[in-house]
Motif scaffolding. Structure first.
Motif, PDB file in Angstrom:
ATOM      1  N   LYS A 359       0.811  -1.219   0.000  1.00 53.92           N
ATOM      2  CA  LYS A 359       0.000   0.000   0.000  1.00 53.92           C
ATOM      3  C   LYS A 359       0.846   1.272   0.000  1.00 53.92           C
ATOM      4  O   LYS A 359       0.316   2.365  -0.153  1.00 53.92           O
ATOM      5  CB  LYS A 359      -0.930   0.008   1.215  1.00 53.92           C
ATOM      6  CG  LYS A 359      -1.980  -1.101   1.192  1.00 53.92           C
ATOM      7  CD  LYS A 359      -2.898  -1.015   2.399  1.00 53.92           C
ATOM      8  CE  LYS A 359      -3.952  -2.118   2.374  1.00 53.92           C
ATOM      9  NZ  LYS A 359      -4.852  -2.058   3.550  1.00 53.92           N
ATOM     10  N   ASP A 360       2.126   1.121   0.204  1.00 50.99           N
ATOM     11  CA  ASP A 360       3.033   2.284   0.256  1.00 50.99           C
ATOM     12  C   ASP A 360       4.237   2.053  -0.644  1.00 50.99           C
ATOM     13  O   ASP A 360       5.385   2.052  -0.180  1.00 50.99           O
ATOM     14  CB  ASP A 360       3.500   2.532   1.695  1.00 50.99           C
ATOM     15  CG  ASP A 360       2.349   2.683   2.664  1.00 50.99           C
ATOM     16  OD1 ASP A 360       1.823   3.800   2.754  1.00 50.99           O
ATOM     17  OD2 ASP A 360       1.981   1.700   3.315  1.00 50.99           O
ATOM     18  N   PRO A 361       4.036   1.857  -1.945  1.00 49.35           N
ATOM     19  CA  PRO A 361       5.158   1.497  -2.818  1.00 49.35           C
ATOM     20  C   PRO A 361       6.234   2.563  -2.902  1.00 49.35           C
ATOM     21  O   PRO A 361       7.429   2.268  -2.844  1.00 49.35           O
ATOM     22  CB  PRO A 361       4.492   1.265  -4.179  1.00 49.35           C
ATOM     23  CG  PRO A 361       3.228   2.060  -4.131  1.00 49.35           C
ATOM     24  CD  PRO A 361       2.771   1.982  -2.704  1.00 49.35           C
ATOM     25  N   GLY A 362       5.812   3.835  -3.034  1.00 48.03           N
ATOM     26  CA  GLY A 362       6.810   4.903  -3.127  1.00 48.03           C
ATOM     27  C   GLY A 362       7.610   5.042  -1.853  1.00 48.03           C
ATOM     28  O   GLY A 362       8.833   5.199  -1.871  1.00 48.03           O
ATOM     29  N   THR A 363       6.925   4.953  -0.710  1.00 44.95           N
ATOM     30  CA  THR A 363       7.605   5.119   0.576  1.00 44.95           C
ATOM     31  C   THR A 363       8.574   3.982   0.844  1.00 44.95           C
ATOM     32  O   THR A 363       9.713   4.211   1.268  1.00 44.95           O
ATOM     33  CB  THR A 363       6.570   5.210   1.714  1.00 44.95           C
ATOM     34  OG1 THR A 363       5.731   6.345   1.489  1.00 44.95           O
ATOM     35  CG2 THR A 363       7.271   5.362   3.061  1.00 44.95           C
ATOM     36  N   ILE A 364       8.157   2.723   0.590  1.00 41.87           N
ATOM     37  CA  ILE A 364       9.044   1.599   0.890  1.00 41.87           C
ATOM     38  C   ILE A 364      10.254   1.583  -0.042  1.00 41.87           C
ATOM     39  O   ILE A 364      11.374   1.265   0.376  1.00 41.87           O
ATOM     40  CB  ILE A 364       8.289   0.251   0.837  1.00 41.87           C
ATOM     41  CG1 ILE A 364       9.140  -0.868   1.453  1.00 41.87           C
ATOM     42  CG2 ILE A 364       7.885  -0.112  -0.578  1.00 41.87           C
ATOM     43  CD1 ILE A 364       9.489  -0.671   2.901  1.00 41.87           C
ATOM     44  N   ILE A 365      10.053   1.966  -1.310  1.00 40.71           N
ATOM     45  CA  ILE A 365      11.193   2.023  -2.223  1.00 40.71           C
ATOM     46  C   ILE A 365      12.124   3.170  -1.826  1.00 40.71           C
ATOM     47  O   ILE A 365      13.356   3.048  -1.908  1.00 40.71           O
ATOM     48  CB  ILE A 365      10.720   2.165  -3.679  1.00 40.71           C
ATOM     49  CG1 ILE A 365       9.994   0.891  -4.118  1.00 40.71           C
ATOM     50  CG2 ILE A 365      11.892   2.425  -4.610  1.00 40.71           C
ATOM     51  CD1 ILE A 365       9.352   0.978  -5.480  1.00 40.71           C
ATOM     52  N   ALA A 366      11.539   4.290  -1.368  1.00 41.41           N
ATOM     53  CA  ALA A 366      12.373   5.398  -0.890  1.00 41.41           C
ATOM     54  C   ALA A 366      13.175   4.985   0.336  1.00 41.41           C
ATOM     55  O   ALA A 366      14.350   5.345   0.474  1.00 41.41           O
ATOM     56  CB  ALA A 366      11.495   6.604  -0.567  1.00 41.41           C
ATOM     57  N   ILE A 367      12.556   4.235   1.238  1.00 39.47           N
ATOM     58  CA  ILE A 367      13.274   3.737   2.416  1.00 39.47           C
ATOM     59  C   ILE A 367      14.397   2.814   1.963  1.00 39.47           C
ATOM     60  O   ILE A 367      15.534   2.896   2.457  1.00 39.47           O
ATOM     61  CB  ILE A 367      12.307   3.009   3.367  1.00 39.47           C
ATOM     62  CG1 ILE A 367      11.341   4.010   4.006  1.00 39.47           C
ATOM     63  CG2 ILE A 367      13.080   2.260   4.451  1.00 39.47           C
ATOM     64  CD1 ILE A 367      10.215   3.363   4.786  1.00 39.47           C
ATOM     65  N   ASP A 368      14.091   1.934   1.016  1.00 43.14           N
ATOM     66  CA  ASP A 368      15.090   1.017   0.467  1.00 43.14           C
ATOM     67  C   ASP A 368      16.287   1.787  -0.091  1.00 43.14           C
ATOM     68  O   ASP A 368      17.454   1.505   0.239  1.00 43.14           O
ATOM     69  CB  ASP A 368      14.421   0.180  -0.621  1.00 43.14           C
ATOM     70  CG  ASP A 368      15.389  -0.736  -1.343  1.00 43.14           C
ATOM     71  OD1 ASP A 368      16.326  -1.229  -0.708  1.00 43.14           O
ATOM     72  OD2 ASP A 368      15.202  -0.971  -2.554  1.00 43.14           O
ATOM     73  N   MET A 369      16.005   2.794  -0.918  1.00 46.23           N
ATOM     74  CA  MET A 369      17.079   3.572  -1.520  1.00 46.23           C
ATOM     75  C   MET A 369      17.798   4.440  -0.493  1.00 46.23           C
ATOM     76  O   MET A 369      19.017   4.637  -0.570  1.00 46.23           O
ATOM     77  CB  MET A 369      16.523   4.444  -2.644  1.00 46.23           C
ATOM     78  CG  MET A 369      15.833   3.674  -3.763  1.00 46.23           C
ATOM     79  SD  MET A 369      16.942   2.625  -4.729  1.00 46.23           S
ATOM     80  CE  MET A 369      17.790   3.857  -5.723  1.00 46.23           C
ATOM     81  N   SER A 370      17.060   4.961   0.485  1.00 44.20           N
ATOM     82  CA  SER A 370      17.670   5.817   1.503  1.00 44.20           C
ATOM     83  C   SER A 370      18.590   5.019   2.426  1.00 44.20           C
ATOM     84  O   SER A 370      19.617   5.528   2.868  1.00 44.20           O
ATOM     85  CB  SER A 370      16.592   6.521   2.328  1.00 44.20           C
ATOM     86  OG  SER A 370      15.903   7.462   1.543  1.00 44.20           O
ATOM     87  N   VAL A 371      18.207   3.774   2.701  1.00 43.70           N
ATOM     88  CA  VAL A 371      19.098   2.918   3.488  1.00 43.70           C
ATOM     89  C   VAL A 371      20.405   2.709   2.730  1.00 43.70           C
ATOM     90  O   VAL A 371      21.499   2.771   3.309  1.00 43.70           O
ATOM     91  CB  VAL A 371      18.417   1.571   3.802  1.00 43.70           C
ATOM     92  CG1 VAL A 371      19.428   0.561   4.337  1.00 43.70           C
ATOM     93  CG2 VAL A 371      17.299   1.756   4.829  1.00 43.70           C
ATOM     94  N   GLY A 372      20.286   2.492   1.411  1.00 41.78           N
ATOM     95  CA  GLY A 372      21.494   2.369   0.603  1.00 41.78           C
ATOM     96  C   GLY A 372      22.327   3.638   0.620  1.00 41.78           C
ATOM     97  O   GLY A 372      23.556   3.580   0.719  1.00 41.78           O
ATOM     98  N   SER A 373      21.658   4.785   0.563  1.00 39.97           N
ATOM     99  CA  SER A 373      22.381   6.060   0.616  1.00 39.97           C
ATOM    100  C   SER A 373      23.024   6.278   1.972  1.00 39.97           C
ATOM    101  O   SER A 373      24.135   6.810   2.081  1.00 39.97           O
ATOM    102  CB  SER A 373      21.425   7.217   0.302  1.00 39.97           C
ATOM    103  OG  SER A 373      20.935   7.119  -1.015  1.00 39.97           O
ATOM    104  N   ALA A 374      22.335   5.861   3.050  1.00 38.91           N
ATOM    105  CA  ALA A 374      22.899   5.985   4.394  1.00 38.91           C
ATOM    106  C   ALA A 374      24.157   5.140   4.521  1.00 38.91           C
ATOM    107  O   ALA A 374      25.159   5.556   5.133  1.00 38.91           O
ATOM    108  CB  ALA A 374      21.859   5.574   5.438  1.00 38.91           C
TER     109      ALA A 374
END
Length: 417
Positions: A359-374
């Motif tokens: 239900k939150d595709p944009g948010t979960i993908i952003a979290i995924d990418m942000s973890v990679g950026s972190a």
């Protein structure tokens, strides 16, 4: 056997909608423009009077900006659309590359990283693909995002190395033109639409006629504000914490190597920018082949858990072997198992995250990418310190250590995939 798999790949691509083809083409351009500069940046940093520490600080800054931008990109995607984020990403990319091309001091080069706050083309592509595909096709279609990136990765470094022979900053000028071309393609062929998505038939094709209002609703915002509480909620949906732990440990292990690769190519292996570009293009070719053949084959035969465990073991052994690399040939041979295993692990992990929070595709993908950026905030400083203090083999042993921890945690049940 290989011909049969390639035939299956070609037949599976036929029903893909025009919009998704545009997405994949833009991801390839995105990778080409970005990767064209990677073999050149260490030499550009040196030409501006800085060394390994200056390069490490610039990559750390890039990681910080990407991390913050990733947190903002998720709500933006869910509120408007992945198409809007993709357009903004290429605008930010063009600005970054123009500043890089104009840099005459390290401070100007640092400044060129600031626009990358919105440089999230892969995140946008994954969000678009997630919204336009059903769960049964999602891992395969997200895998094609990686395949498209692999095409750009294959061409970009070699092209960048060749172009840099005339001038180190010529690749940045070329990348800025490529980004402007992508913006034109998005405006012409990928209309902005709202977050709500009509029913899908196959591979991104809308069940309603393309000219109907429900097929391309106006991009009206729902809630574009950054909401830490909402992102925190998504992080603790059942299954997500374990999957993010996989992302952190595997990302750190691989990131230690990626952060210093261009430096090691120049210093340990004594490669010129054009030769470094060719080696990186070789890695890009392995990435593309892995995305084209391996993911479809593996995901149709084995469970996600088995794939992640197997890839983790391969990467653990691969980085231990890489520690002893003395020649470019040795380096290239060692990449043969490392690159496919890394591609497969990353793609399956991302697909699992989208299934865990549908239900939150944009948010979960952003979290995924942000973890990679972190992770990329930490790994440049870590790897450059280990490299200067202890040498290249210890960087690889450190990478192997993170994959060893991941394998152990999965084996004893502390991480469930």
């Amino acid at each position: 056997m290989a011909d049969g798999r390639i035939g299956v790949l070609i037949s599976s691509l036929r029903p893909v909608s025009r919009e998704l083809w545009v997405v994949y083409l833009n991801v390839a351009l995105y990778a080409l423009c970005y990767q064209a500069q990677n073999p050149v940046l260490p030499y550009l940093v040196k030409s501006l009077g800085a060394g390994a520490s200056g390069y490490g600080r610039m990559m750390t800054m890039f990681g910080v900006v990407q991390f913050v931008g990733g947190l903002l990109a998720g709500p933006l995607t869910d509120a408007y659309s992945g198409e809007l984020l993709m357009l903004l990403s290429f605008g930010a990319s063009a600005m970054c590359y123009l500043l890089t091309a104009s840099a005459t001091t390290m401070w100007m080069l640092y400044l060129s990283r600031v626009p990358t706050l919105l440089q999230h083309g892969v995140l946008a592509a994954r969000a678009i693909v997630t919204e336009r595909t059903n769960e049964s096709d999602r891992a395969r279609m997200i895998g094609y995002v990686g395949l498209a990136y692999g095409v750009g990765f294959l061409i970009g470094p070699g092209l960048g190395g060749v172009v840099s022979k005339s001038h180190l900053q010529a690749t940045a000028w070329l990348a800025s033109l490529g980004s402007l071309l992508s913006m034109a393609l998005i405006v012409a062929f990928l209309p902005l639409r709202g977050r709500a998505t009509p029913a899908l038939t196959e591979c991104g094709k809308l069940s309603t006629p393309p000219n109907s209002p429900s097929a391309t609703p106006p991009a009206t915002p729902r809630n574009s504000r950054f909401n830490p509480r909402e992102m925190w909620r998504v992080c603790f949906i059942k299954g997500v914490p374990s999957l993010l732990a996989v992302k952190i440990l595997s990302g750190t292990g691989a990131g230690l190597f990626h952060a210093i690769f261009a430096l090691v190519a120049a210093d340990r292996f004594q490669l010129a920018p054009d030769t470094t570009g060719l080696v990186m293009s070789y890695i890009g070719g392995l990435t593309m082949i892995s995305q084209a053949v391996l993911i479809e084959w593996a995901t149709s035969r084995y469970s996600d858990t088995r794939i992640i465990q197997s890839c983790t073991a391969v990467l653990l052994v691969g980085f231990v072997v890489l520690a002893g690399a003395q020649t470019t040939l040795h380096l290239c041979i060692t990449m043969l198992p490392i690159v496919p295993a890394g591609c497969l692990l990353s793609t399956v992990n991302t697909a699992q995250l989208t299934k865990a929070a549908p239900k939150d595709p944009g948010t979960i993908i952003a979290i995924d990418m942000s973890v990679g950026s972190a992770v990329h905030i930490v790994t440049p400083a870590m790897s450059t310190y280990i490299l200067t203090a202890f040498g290249f083999p210890f960087v690889m042993f450190s990478s192997a250590g993170f994959f060893g921890l991941l394998y152990a945690f999965i084996h004893v049940g502390l991480i469930v995939t």
